[in-house]
Design a protein around this motif. Structure first.
Motif, PDB file in Angstrom:
ATOM      1  N   PRO A  47     -14.553   1.629 -14.556  1.00 41.45           N
ATOM      2  CA  PRO A  47     -14.534   0.557 -15.466  1.00 41.45           C
ATOM      3  C   PRO A  47     -14.003  -0.746 -14.979  1.00 41.45           C
ATOM      4  CG  PRO A  47     -12.736   2.061 -15.631  1.00 41.45           C
ATOM      5  CD  PRO A  47     -13.656   2.745 -14.632  1.00 41.45           C
ATOM      6  N   SER A  48     -14.052  -1.915 -15.689  1.00 45.70           N
ATOM      7  CA  SER A  48     -13.789  -3.136 -15.266  1.00 45.70           C
ATOM      8  C   SER A  48     -12.160  -3.509 -15.916  1.00 45.70           C
ATOM      9  CB  SER A  48     -14.785  -4.211 -15.916  1.00 45.70           C
ATOM     10  OG  SER A  48     -14.318  -5.443 -15.312  1.00 45.70           O
ATOM     11  N   VAL A  49     -11.540  -2.786 -15.290  1.00 45.69           N
ATOM     12  CA  VAL A  49      -9.955  -3.052 -15.399  1.00 45.69           C
ATOM     13  C   VAL A  49      -9.164  -3.119 -14.196  1.00 45.69           C
ATOM     14  CG1 VAL A  49     -10.088  -1.643 -17.710  1.00 45.69           C
ATOM     15  CG2 VAL A  49      -9.496  -0.443 -15.740  1.00 45.69           C
ATOM     16  N   CYS A  50      -8.160  -3.729 -14.293  1.00 45.53           N
ATOM     17  CA  CYS A  50      -7.178  -3.880 -13.110  1.00 45.53           C
ATOM     18  C   CYS A  50      -6.045  -2.853 -12.839  1.00 45.53           C
ATOM     19  CB  CYS A  50      -6.587  -5.400 -13.048  1.00 45.53           C
ATOM     20  SG  CYS A  50      -5.937  -5.597 -11.370  1.00 45.53           S
ATOM     21  N   LYS A  51      -6.396  -1.504 -12.967  1.00 44.67           N
ATOM     22  CA  LYS A  51      -5.348  -0.458 -12.940  1.00 44.67           C
ATOM     23  C   LYS A  51      -6.069   0.610 -12.325  1.00 44.67           C
ATOM     24  CE  LYS A  51      -5.869   1.013 -17.649  1.00 44.67           C
ATOM     25  NZ  LYS A  51      -5.096   1.340 -18.644  1.00 44.67           N
ATOM     26  N   VAL A  52      -5.349   1.566 -11.815  1.00 49.58           N
ATOM     27  CA  VAL A  52      -5.914   2.904 -11.381  1.00 49.58           C
ATOM     28  C   VAL A  52      -6.296   3.671 -12.569  1.00 49.58           C
ATOM     29  CG1 VAL A  52      -5.144   5.253 -10.229  1.00 49.58           C
ATOM     30  CG2 VAL A  52      -4.362   2.739  -9.436  1.00 49.58           C
ATOM     31  N   VAL A  53      -7.504   4.387 -12.754  1.00 49.01           N
ATOM     32  CA  VAL A  53      -7.913   5.066 -13.657  1.00 49.01           C
ATOM     33  C   VAL A  53      -8.534   6.510 -13.395  1.00 49.01           C
ATOM     34  CG1 VAL A  53      -8.597   3.066 -15.141  1.00 49.01           C
ATOM     35  CG2 VAL A  53     -10.083   3.952 -13.699  1.00 49.01           C
ATOM     36  N   PRO A  54      -8.380   7.556 -14.212  1.00 41.03           N
ATOM     37  CA  PRO A  54      -9.106   8.824 -13.949  1.00 41.03           C
ATOM     38  C   PRO A  54     -10.508   8.880 -14.109  1.00 41.03           C
ATOM     39  CG  PRO A  54      -8.027   9.032 -15.877  1.00 41.03           C
ATOM     40  CD  PRO A  54      -7.669   7.460 -15.401  1.00 41.03           C
ATOM     41  N   LEU A  55     -11.293   9.319 -13.369  1.00 41.42           N
ATOM     42  CA  LEU A  55     -12.874   9.305 -13.424  1.00 41.42           C
ATOM     43  C   LEU A  55     -13.172  10.851 -13.453  1.00 41.42           C
ATOM     44  CD1 LEU A  55     -14.406   6.315 -11.477  1.00 41.42           C
ATOM     45  CD2 LEU A  55     -13.885   6.490 -13.967  1.00 41.42           C
ATOM     46  N   HIS A  56     -14.316  11.278 -13.702  1.00 42.42           N
ATOM     47  CA  HIS A  56     -14.927  12.597 -13.799  1.00 42.42           C
ATOM     48  C   HIS A  56     -16.236  12.603 -13.131  1.00 42.42           C
ATOM     49  CE1 HIS A  56     -11.883  12.521 -16.998  1.00 42.42           C
ATOM     50  NE2 HIS A  56     -11.476  13.752 -16.465  1.00 42.42           N
ATOM     51  N   TYR A  71     -10.637  12.739 -10.601  1.00 46.34           N
ATOM     52  CA  TYR A  71     -10.090  11.993  -9.600  1.00 46.34           C
ATOM     53  C   TYR A  71      -9.684  10.629 -10.122  1.00 46.34           C
ATOM     54  CZ  TYR A  71     -14.993  10.060  -8.991  1.00 46.34           C
ATOM     55  OH  TYR A  71     -15.914   9.234  -9.432  1.00 46.34           O
ATOM     56  N   GLU A  72      -8.906   9.847  -9.236  1.00 45.28           N
ATOM     57  CA  GLU A  72      -8.412   8.598  -9.750  1.00 45.28           C
ATOM     58  C   GLU A  72      -8.955   7.492  -8.827  1.00 45.28           C
ATOM     59  OE1 GLU A  72      -4.132   8.630  -9.653  1.00 45.28           O
ATOM     60  OE2 GLU A  72      -4.256   9.527 -11.535  1.00 45.28           O
ATOM     61  N   VAL A  73      -9.299   6.219  -9.126  1.00 48.12           N
ATOM     62  CA  VAL A  73      -9.901   5.187  -8.495  1.00 48.12           C
ATOM     63  C   VAL A  73      -9.408   3.858  -9.118  1.00 48.12           C
ATOM     64  CG1 VAL A  73     -12.238   6.203  -7.917  1.00 48.12           C
ATOM     65  CG2 VAL A  73     -11.845   4.874  -9.941  1.00 48.12           C
ATOM     66  N   MET A  74      -9.436   2.794  -8.138  1.00 45.61           N
ATOM     67  CA  MET A  74      -8.665   1.445  -8.554  1.00 45.61           C
ATOM     68  C   MET A  74      -9.981   0.834  -9.449  1.00 45.61           C
ATOM     69  SD  MET A  74      -6.447  -0.354  -8.689  1.00 45.61           S
ATOM     70  CE  MET A  74      -5.766  -1.911  -9.311  1.00 45.61           C
TER      71      MET A  74
END
Length: 80
Positions: A47-56, A71-74
């Motif tokens: 996603p276009s956000v400025c934080k660490v987010v969980p993805l699947h 897992y987590e990505v920036m």
């Protein structure tokens, strides 16, 4: 995690998670976890956000079993 998303997973595979993901137990990724990814079935977009987010990601291992990996990505929304 950047190496995992950049090297092992081509961007052409990015798609919405299939309904079968609802039936799989979520495995939470850690750097010490050995991964056996033979084929990526689907993965969420960053996603276009400025934080660490969980993805699947749903993938099949070398034995043909499907897994749901979290897992987590920036996010991609940070500006210099």
């Amino acid at each position: 995690m950047f190496a995992l998303s950049a090297c092992a997973l081509p961007t052409a595979i990015v798609a919405a998670l299939p309904a079968v993901a609802d039936e799989l137990p979520v495995e939470h990724y850690s750097y010490s976890m050995p991964l056996d990814i033979a084929r990526v079935v689907s993965m969420e977009s960053i996603p276009s956000v400025c934080k660490v987010v969980p993805l699947h990601m749903v993938y099949e291992d070398s034995k043909g079993q499907r897994h749901l990996l979290e897992y987590e990505v920036m996010g991609s929304g940070c500006v210099d």
